[in-house]
Design a protein around this motif. Structure first.
Motif, short mmCIF file in Angstrom:
data_model
loop_
_atom_site.label_atom_id
_atom_site.label_comp_id
_atom_site.label_asym_id
_atom_site.label_seq_id
_atom_site.Cartn_x
_atom_site.Cartn_y
_atom_site.Cartn_z
N PRO A 1 47.05 23.63 43.52
CA PRO A 1 47.01 23.86 44.97
C PRO A 1 47.18 25.34 45.34
CG PRO A 1 48.39 21.96 44.49
CD PRO A 1 48.08 22.63 43.17
N VAL A 2 48.09 26.02 44.67
CA VAL A 2 48.33 27.43 44.97
C VAL A 2 47.16 28.28 44.48
CG1 VAL A 2 49.84 29.39 44.47
CG2 VAL A 2 50.84 27.14 44.94
N LEU A 3 46.72 28.04 43.25
CA LEU A 3 45.60 28.78 42.68
C LEU A 3 44.36 28.63 43.56
CD1 LEU A 3 44.52 30.47 40.30
CD2 LEU A 3 44.01 28.31 39.13
N SER A 4 44.07 27.40 43.95
CA SER A 4 42.91 27.12 44.79
C SER A 4 43.02 27.83 46.14
CB SER A 4 42.75 25.61 45.00
OG SER A 4 41.67 25.33 45.84
N ALA A 5 44.17 27.74 46.76
CA ALA A 5 44.37 28.38 48.07
C ALA A 5 44.21 29.89 47.98
CB ALA A 5 45.74 28.02 48.63
N LEU A 6 44.74 30.50 46.93
CA LEU A 6 44.62 31.96 46.77
C LEU A 6 43.16 32.38 46.57
CD1 LEU A 6 47.73 32.72 44.53
CD2 LEU A 6 47.38 33.40 46.93
N THR B 1 41.15 33.72 35.11
CA THR B 1 41.39 32.28 35.19
C THR B 1 41.02 31.60 33.88
OG1 THR B 1 39.24 31.95 36.29
CG2 THR B 1 41.21 32.11 37.70
N ALA B 2 40.02 32.10 33.18
CA ALA B 2 39.64 31.52 31.88
C ALA B 2 40.76 31.72 30.85
CB ALA B 2 38.33 32.12 31.38
N VAL B 3 41.43 32.87 30.90
CA VAL B 3 42.56 33.11 29.99
C VAL B 3 43.67 32.10 30.27
CG1 VAL B 3 44.43 34.75 29.50
CG2 VAL B 3 42.06 35.54 29.53
N MET B 4 43.80 31.68 31.51
CA MET B 4 44.80 30.67 31.87
C MET B 4 44.42 29.29 31.32
SD MET B 4 45.38 31.88 35.82
CE MET B 4 46.37 30.47 36.28
N GLY B 5 43.18 29.14 30.91
CA GLY B 5 42.70 27.88 30.35
C GLY B 5 41.45 27.39 31.06
N SER B 6 40.76 26.47 30.42
CA SER B 6 39.49 26.00 30.99
C SER B 6 39.70 25.27 32.32
CB SER B 6 38.75 25.11 30.00
OG SER B 6 39.46 23.93 29.73
N ARG B 7 40.83 24.59 32.48
CA ARG B 7 41.09 23.92 33.76
C ARG B 7 41.25 24.94 34.88
NH1 ARG B 7 45.41 19.38 31.61
NH2 ARG B 7 43.86 17.86 30.89
N ALA B 8 41.92 26.04 34.61
CA ALA B 8 42.08 27.08 35.63
C ALA B 8 40.73 27.73 35.95
CB ALA B 8 43.09 28.13 35.18
N ALA C 1 39.44 20.41 36.92
CA ALA C 1 39.95 21.53 37.71
C ALA C 1 41.27 21.20 38.39
CB ALA C 1 38.91 21.95 38.75
N GLU C 2 41.34 20.00 38.93
CA GLU C 2 42.52 19.62 39.71
C GLU C 2 43.77 19.42 38.85
OE1 GLU C 2 40.74 17.32 43.52
OE2 GLU C 2 40.24 16.43 41.56
N LEU C 3 43.59 19.41 37.53
CA LEU C 3 44.73 19.29 36.62
C LEU C 3 45.24 20.64 36.14
CD1 LEU C 3 43.58 16.24 34.44
CD2 LEU C 3 45.09 16.25 36.45
#
Length: 162
Positions: free
Chosen positions: A142-147, A75-82, A135-137
């Motif tokens: 929604p999908v990432l959080s649900a998974l 998730t960090a590779v996806m960016g700090s928000r992820a 985080a919400e940006l």
């Protein structure tokens, strides 16, 4: 209860260690380090309780070692928000889990209940930090959080049993 909490805190340390590997030298490093240090205290506490009470760790710990780090780093590779979305999702599941445990503990387990409530407050602090850091940006929040929540709930269920 001790086994699953020890496993969860172990996984949390590994998630934050994975995030530190990717984001640790940037502006988010001190914040992630703070959360890692708190999770390490939680883990050390549950390691001690497991020894005192003769509770074996989950047999899935080697898997959580790899999976936790991969989730944090991925998730960090996806960016700090992820990465922060990961934090929020995991901590929301842990909040619910700790709340249920605290509710089910009787007066004979007052010290354990106090520990769980203290750690729950710190997990909520982590969630709030994640929300404050957008985080919400995160793309696909929604999908990432649900998974991540589904994976966290599955990890709890498995660690209670194996």
């Amino acid at each position: 209860m001790i086994r699953v909490d020890q496993a969860g805190e172990y996984g949390a340390v590994r998630i934050y260690t994975g995030q530190m590997a990717v984001l640790g030298k940037g502006e988010k490093g001190p914040m992630i380090r703070h959360m890692t240090e708190q999770e390490q205290v939680h883990l050390d506490t549950f390691n001690g309780l497991a020894r005192e009470r003769g509770v074996r760790p989950t047999m899935l710990q080697p898997f959580w070692h790899v999976a936790g780090w991969a989730l944090g780093a991925g998730t960090a590779v996806m960016g700090s928000r992820a990465a922060m979305a990961c934090t929020v999702a995991v901590e929301e599941v842990i909040d619910q889990h700790y709340a249920e445990q605290a509710e089910n503990l009787g007066p004979d387990e007052a010290p354990l209940k106090a520990t769980i409530e203290q750690f729950r407050a710190e997990e909520l602090e982590h969630r709030d930090i994640g929300l404050a850091h957008e985080a919400e940006l995160a793309t696909g929040y929604p999908v990432l959080s649900a998974l991540i929540k589904a994976g966290s709930r599955t990890a709890i269920w498995l660690s209670e049993r194996i």
